[in-house]
Design a protein around this motif. Structure first.
Motif, PDB file in Angstrom:
ATOM      1  N   ILE A  39       0.917  -1.106  -0.610  1.00  0.00           N
ATOM      2  CA  ILE A  39      -0.109   0.159   0.165  1.00  0.00           C
ATOM      3  C   ILE A  39       1.109   0.828  -0.131  1.00  0.00           C
ATOM      4  O   ILE A  39       0.587   2.326  -0.735  1.00  0.00           O
ATOM      5  CB  ILE A  39      -0.960   0.225   0.566  1.00  0.00           C
ATOM      6  N   TRP A  40       1.913   1.486   0.928  1.00  0.00           N
ATOM      7  CA  TRP A  40       2.934   2.174   0.598  1.00  0.00           C
ATOM      8  C   TRP A  40       3.340   2.472  -0.401  1.00  0.00           C
ATOM      9  O   TRP A  40       3.541   3.843  -0.393  1.00  0.00           O
ATOM     10  CB  TRP A  40       4.306   2.230   2.123  1.00  0.00           C
ATOM     11  N   LEU A  68      -2.939   1.554  -7.070  1.00  0.00           N
ATOM     12  CA  LEU A  68      -3.028   2.718  -6.294  1.00  0.00           C
ATOM     13  C   LEU A  68      -1.953   3.949  -6.624  1.00  0.00           C
ATOM     14  O   LEU A  68      -2.058   4.840  -6.701  1.00  0.00           O
ATOM     15  CB  LEU A  68      -2.199   1.715  -4.607  1.00  0.00           C
TER      16      LEU A  68
END
Length: 329
Positions: A39-40, A68
């Motif tokens: 996610i980061w 993302l």
């Protein structure tokens, strides 16, 4: 990229920047921490406003990172369940050679070989490095006149793909007895103990242990100077084929040979068929590891005999001989 392929990307002149994902899901030490880092990474890449992002593996976590990242166009396979996060997804064909799968992704972008050109095949950039020049000069000085140079990659990425040390020892003895060969052992730092086990702490005449001392770019230059590469289904076999060195690859039952064999006409696959293949295991659950233990040194020696050049001896000028090797793989 991951730590183990960072150097390959760094060597490619077409690549401007490499981001390394250390806490990825293939690292067993980090367990589920990769979910947070995925996610980061996706959000961190969003700041660069990419026009195109490509995933070659076809797995949901990678498709999620692409989504993302906010890339305008997201290309990949939908085989792993992440197709709804992509903008472009060609049909996935199981067991297709990996080079053809990569070409299919490029074709989705309208990128194809020109009409009449040969299909694409992997290449690797070679560059002069003083430390490798010194090593090759020493190897040439110790080499028998017109004797072939054979590079043996004695390790593998997983235990399931490794050929037994005693088989390597028997093969080396066979080659040294019947041919005026120069044998160079290659591999990364983790392979040094395998080389030491094979050599039994000795240094036979005609055998040079280079395990653990060469980076990937240096290894590519060394392999370019060799008459033959012999090794397991692992990265160095693909590297050897990419620089034009003939290859004998020892395949375990782990993967499909059609999908994962090195690309090129100068490649010979040797394997012992087993019913449990492909198992995709990192370590063989069977006590006798039949796919590799039953692959005999004599079978490998016969493949080597067929693949070695009729007139042994490579050109000593590695870079000057490039055109010759491309014409005669």
């Amino acid at each position: 990229g991951a730590p183990w392929n960072e150097e390959i990307f760094e060597a490619c002149p077409e690549i401007d920047r490499v981001h390394v994902w250390n806490w990825n899901r293939f690292n067993p030490r980090h367990r589920l921490a990769w979910i947070l880092t995925a996610i980061w990474w996706g959000l961190a890449l969003r700041r660069r406003r990419f026009d195109l992002a490509v995933d070659v593996r076809g797995e949901f976590p990678h498709a999620a990172v692409l989504w993302l990242s906010g890339a305008t166009r997201r290309l990949g396979w939908d085989a792993g369940g992440g197709g709804f996060l992509l903008t472009d997804s060609p049909t996935f064909v199981a067991d297709r050679p990996e080079v053809e799968s990569r070409a299919a992704l490029l074709a989705q972008l309208g990128i194809r070989p020109a009409e009449g050109d040969a299909p694409w095949r992997p290449t690797f950039p070679l560059r002069r490095m003083p430390q490798v020049d010194e090593l090759l000069a020493r190897l040439d000085a110790e080499r028998s006149p017109n004797g072939p140079r054979i590079a043996l990659h004695v390790g593998a990425g997983t235990a399931a793909k490794r050929w037994p040390a005693e088989h390597w020892r028997e093969l080396i003895g066979n080659l040294l007895f019947h041919k005026r060969v120069q044998i160079v052992l290659v591999g990364g730092p983790p392979d040094r103990w395998i080389a030491q086990t094979i050599l039994e702490q000795q240094q036979p005449s005609g055998v040079i242990d280079c395990t653990g001392i060469l980076n990937i770019s240096e290894l590519a230059v060394l392999l370019r100077s060799a008459d033959l590469f012999v090794g397991a289904d692992s990265g160095p076999a693909h590297l050897a084929a990419a620089v034009g060195c003939p290859v004998v690859v020892l395949f375990s039952g782990t993967n499909s040979t059609r999908q994962w064999r090195p690309s090129g006409d100068g490649v010979t696959v040797v394997r012992h068929p087993v019913e449990c293949s492909p198992c995709h295991a990192r370590r063989c659950p069977l006590p006798n590891h039949p796919c590799m233990c039953d692959l005999t040194p004599n079978a490998v020696a016969r493949a080597i005999e067929k693949r070695l050049p009729r007139s042994p001896g490579s050109p000593h000028a590695v870079f000057a001989s490039a055109a010759t090797r491309e014409s005669h793989p």
